[in-house]
Design a protein around this motif. Structure first.
Motif, PDB file in Angstrom:
ATOM      1  N   ARG A   1       0.830  -1.210   0.000  1.00 36.24           N
ATOM      2  CA  ARG A   1       0.000   0.000   0.000  1.00 36.24           C
ATOM      3  C   ARG A   1       0.860   1.254   0.000  1.00 36.24           C
TER       4      ARG A   1
ATOM      5  N   THR B   1       0.745   5.703  -0.295  1.00 33.63           N
ATOM      6  CA  THR B   1      -0.054   6.919  -0.151  1.00 33.63           C
ATOM      7  C   THR B   1       0.590   8.013  -0.989  1.00 33.63           C
TER       8      THR B   1
ATOM      9  N   GLU C   1      -8.168   5.680 -13.323  1.00 35.15           N
ATOM     10  CA  GLU C   1      -9.106   4.667 -13.813  1.00 35.15           C
ATOM     11  C   GLU C   1      -8.385   3.597 -14.629  1.00 35.15           C
TER      12      GLU C   1
ATOM     13  N   ARG D   1      -6.789   1.267 -12.193  1.00 34.52           N
ATOM     14  CA  ARG D   1      -7.834   0.441 -11.581  1.00 34.52           C
ATOM     15  C   ARG D   1      -8.217  -0.717 -12.500  1.00 34.52           C
TER      16      ARG D   1
ATOM     17  N   VAL E   1      -6.242  -1.037  -6.416  1.00 37.11           N
ATOM     18  CA  VAL E   1      -7.345  -0.531  -5.605  1.00 37.11           C
ATOM     19  C   VAL E   1      -6.962   0.871  -5.137  1.00 37.11           C
ATOM     20  N   ILE E   2      -7.721   1.870  -5.574  1.00 33.92           N
ATOM     21  CA  ILE E   2      -7.340   3.266  -5.355  1.00 33.92           C
ATOM     22  C   ILE E   2      -8.500   4.028  -4.735  1.00 33.92           C
ATOM     23  N   SER E   3      -8.229   4.732  -3.653  1.00 33.96           N
ATOM     24  CA  SER E   3      -9.233   5.593  -3.027  1.00 33.96           C
ATOM     25  C   SER E   3      -8.649   6.991  -2.836  1.00 33.96           C
ATOM     26  N   TYR E   4      -9.544   7.984  -2.802  1.00 31.91           N
ATOM     27  CA  TYR E   4      -9.126   9.397  -2.709  1.00 31.91           C
ATOM     28  C   TYR E   4      -9.780  10.038  -1.504  1.00 31.91           C
ATOM     29  N   ASN E   5      -8.982  10.750  -0.716  1.00 36.18           N
ATOM     30  CA  ASN E   5      -9.515  11.436   0.452  1.00 36.18           C
ATOM     31  C   ASN E   5      -8.543  12.541   0.865  1.00 36.18           C
TER      32      ASN E   5
ATOM     33  N   LEU F   1      -4.189   9.992  -2.321  1.00 38.69           N
ATOM     34  CA  LEU F   1      -4.615   8.694  -2.833  1.00 38.69           C
ATOM     35  C   LEU F   1      -4.002   7.588  -1.984  1.00 38.69           C
ATOM     36  N   THR F   2      -4.799   6.617  -1.651  1.00 41.35           N
ATOM     37  CA  THR F   2      -4.310   5.380  -1.057  1.00 41.35           C
ATOM     38  C   THR F   2      -4.401   4.304  -2.137  1.00 41.35           C
TER      39      THR F   2
END
Length: 417
Positions: free
Chosen positions: A37, A39, A54, A57, A62-66, A70-71
């Motif tokens: 993982r 960041t 995208e 992906r 597996v990508i998340s945004y906050n 990005l994680t």
């Protein structure tokens, strides 16, 4: 905001430049190829970066945004995936970086896109796939539709470097993961070498070692390397900072923050270019070589148009294959505003004037860098200008118009009837 009227106003205040789009592309890809993982901090979700996210992906990352970060959990190599479709939108970086990477994954990969993307050259990859007898089928140029399938085999690769450095970056991202050592030889002069330096820097951050000769024309690449997950922060973007720094050179009063003075970004050259344009030349004209800095030529041409004396910007042939024919777009729109600017071959010849008239309808050519150049131009026009297709800034700088207003720019949406 699609069609805007911009009233001449002085810009003042502090602007923090957005993260480097070039470095963000590379960091997202490297993290998505890493085991574990990562960041990635300081991310802005422009259209181009979304396309790359995208795309990765689709390979299984597996990508998340906050909170502007990005994680990313890396794509699991070796697992069986069905064929996939990657929508590159209008991002040439996404397309050219991911084509060779697609050969690492089982199944066929289809690339689609829009705008000018289908017209942008892909010949180096077509030659590569042909040489290795790999499936490569391209439909265009109106709407890009390309299908490819691997795997690439390690060995000696020869590739032109005078079309786009993006092809070289795509190979440098891919070859370390092949099951064997490779050599990448550049057979022509290497354009935009600064972008290759960025690629090598980001690769090194993620544990990939590539050796190059002293001329930067040959790369020795060990196979079976492993991308290492890590925390990475994207530095500020000199390509976008160029618009605000140029605004200062034209009499606006901005404090520009968020830049690394030791950055490897090629567009850091904007500092030197603005110094050159601020120097008066009595006899001979200024000569600026644009080969390594194609993305900042529109704003450089604006500043040159308001600098005393004559300026020639040379080696601009690659501007013709950007989001627009950027050479024509720059000349046409600045001339409409009152600049003395003409195209001779692949050069711009500019004779400085004291003021731009404005009072005209102008067009972004759906090119984000033309739109932003016109915004800065409006601050030094006598009369308002009317910009068509202003929303193309989402490609690289989605909150540009909001920031422009916060700094004092006066914007009115225009009903085009």
């Amino acid at each position: 905001m699609t069609h805007l009227t911009l009233t001449p106003k002085n810009l003042t205040g502090t602007v923090t430049v957005p993260p480097s789009k070039s470095m963000a592309h590379r960091a997202v890809i490297c993290a998505s190829l890493a085991t574990g993982r990562s960041t990635i901090k300081n991310i802005q979700l422009s259209d181009d970066i979304i396309a790359t996210i995208e795309g990765m992906r689709s390979f299984g990352a597996v990508i998340s945004y906050n909170h502007k970060a990005l994680t990313i959990d890396g794509a699991p190599f070796g697992e069986i995936f069905q064929s996939r479709t990657i929508d590159c939108n209008e991002s040439g970086s996404t397309l050219r970086f991911l084509i060779p990477l697609a050969t690492l994954f089982a199944g066929e990969t289809q690339f689609i896109g829009r705008g000018q993307l289908g017209k942008r050259p892909l010949e180096p990859y077509q030659e590569l796939f042909t040489d290795q007898s790999l499936p490569y089928h391209l439909v265009g140029p109106k709407n890009l539709h390309l299908s490819v399938k691997g795997p690439l085999t390690p060995g000696i690769y020869e590739m032109r470097g005078d079309i786009s450095s993006q092809f070289i970056t795509g190979m440098l991202l891919t070859l370390p993961l092949l099951d064997g050592d490779s050599v990448l030889k550049i057979t022509t002069h290497l354009e935009s070498k600064g972008y290759i330096d960025l690629t090598l820097s980001v690769l090194e951050s993620f544990g990939i070692v590539i050796k190059q000769d002293e001329n930067g024309q040959e790369f020795q690449i060990k196979g079976n390397q492993v991308y290492v997950a890590r925390q990475y922060e994207v530095e500020g973007d000199y390509s976008q900072a160029a618009f605000w720094l140029s605004a200062n050179a034209l009499g606006n009063t901005l404090s520009v923050t968020g830049l690394d003075s030791s950055s490897l970004q090629g567009d850091r050259a904007i500092i030197d270019v603005l110094n050159i344009l601020n120097t008066e030349f009595d006899e001979s004209e200024r000569i600026i070589d644009g080969a390594q800095i194609p993305d900042i030529i529109p704003i450089v041409a604006l500043v040159a148009s308001l600098s005393k004396g004559k300026t020639t910007i040379t080696n601009l042939e690659r501007l013709r294959i950007k989001e627009s024919d950027r050479l024509v777009a720059t000349q046409k729109e600045l001339a409409a505003l009152g600049a003395r600017i003409e195209i001779i071959g692949d050069s711009l010849l500019i004779e400085g004037v004291s003021q731009l008239a404005g009072g005209q309808d102008v067009w972004s050519h759906k090119d984000h860098r033309i739109a932003m150049m016109l915004a800065i131009a409006s601050t030094v026009c006598l009369d308002p200008i009317h910009v068509k297709d202003s929303d193309c800034v989402k490609k690289s700088y989605p909150d540009f118009w909001e920031i422009f207003q916060q700094l004092g720019g006066e914007i009115h949406e225009r009903n085009m009837g």
